[in-house]
Scaffold this motif. Sequence first.
Motif, PDB file in Angstrom:
ATOM      1  N   GLN A  25       0.678  -1.152  -0.006  1.00  0.00           N
ATOM      2  CA  GLN A  25       0.016   0.066   0.005  1.00  0.00           C
ATOM      3  C   GLN A  25       0.820   1.324  -0.025  1.00  0.00           C
ATOM      4  N   SER A  26       2.034   1.163   0.745  1.00  0.00           N
ATOM      5  CA  SER A  26       2.825   2.434   0.734  1.00  0.00           C
ATOM      6  C   SER A  26       3.985   2.494  -0.088  1.00  0.00           C
ATOM      7  N   ALA A  27       4.200   1.247  -0.775  1.00  0.00           N
ATOM      8  CA  ALA A  27       5.493   1.088  -1.901  1.00  0.00           C
ATOM      9  C   ALA A  27       5.141   1.784  -3.102  1.00  0.00           C
ATOM     10  N   SER A  28       6.073   1.833  -3.732  1.00  0.00           N
ATOM     11  CA  SER A  28       6.132   2.100  -5.268  1.00  0.00           C
ATOM     12  C   SER A  28       7.340   1.723  -6.139  1.00  0.00           C
ATOM     13  N   GLY A  29       7.150   1.997  -7.534  1.00  0.00           N
ATOM     14  CA  GLY A  29       8.039   1.467  -8.309  1.00  0.00           C
ATOM     15  C   GLY A  29       8.497  -0.129  -8.292  1.00  0.00           C
ATOM     16  N   ASP A  30       9.749  -0.017  -8.214  1.00  0.00           N
ATOM     17  CA  ASP A  30      10.442  -1.648  -8.254  1.00  0.00           C
ATOM     18  C   ASP A  30      10.179  -2.305  -6.667  1.00  0.00           C
ATOM     19  N   ARG A  31      10.041  -1.264  -5.618  1.00  0.00           N
ATOM     20  CA  ARG A  31      10.027  -1.913  -4.344  1.00  0.00           C
ATOM     21  C   ARG A  31       8.255  -2.849  -4.509  1.00  0.00           C
ATOM     22  N   LYS A  32       7.387  -1.914  -5.022  1.00  0.00           N
ATOM     23  CA  LYS A  32       6.031  -2.492  -4.988  1.00  0.00           C
ATOM     24  C   LYS A  32       6.029  -3.675  -5.966  1.00  0.00           C
ATOM     25  N   LYS A  33       6.628  -3.593  -7.039  1.00  0.00           N
ATOM     26  CA  LYS A  33       6.702  -4.683  -7.713  1.00  0.00           C
ATOM     27  C   LYS A  33       7.274  -6.112  -7.298  1.00  0.00           C
ATOM     28  N   GLU A  36       4.643  -7.242  -4.719  1.00  0.00           N
ATOM     29  CA  GLU A  36       3.525  -7.887  -5.328  1.00  0.00           C
ATOM     30  C   GLU A  36       3.759  -9.214  -5.804  1.00  0.00           C
TER      31      GLU A  36
END
Length: 110
Positions: A25-33, A36
């Motif tokens: 929920q609070s991650a973005s970019g490569d970290r979010k991928k 996931e």
Amino acid sequence: MSDKEKFNALQLIRDAKKEVNEAIQSASGDRKKALEKLSNCFENIEGDLIASALDDKIAQLQRYKTQLESVNSEIEKDMKELKAVADKVAVAAEALGKLIDVIGKLTNLP
């Protein structure tokens, strides 16, 4: 793996997946991928653990079914054998009854 071990592993996987999903929920970019992908991996593991437990239960139920069929077959065989015995006992009892009637008639002659 025992049911208890599978349940414990499943609970740990679910807990970890929950943490990862919250982090997404609070991650973005490569970290979010990456998170996931990790969440999807946990989802697959969870599904496999559940399927494995179900397979084990199905196998156990199949063993029970086989046992029931075996016992039922034995009971049916015993019933056929007992039916034959019962039929012979009935014939003997009927013959004995006829003999009793004849003896009774003979003993009542004047």
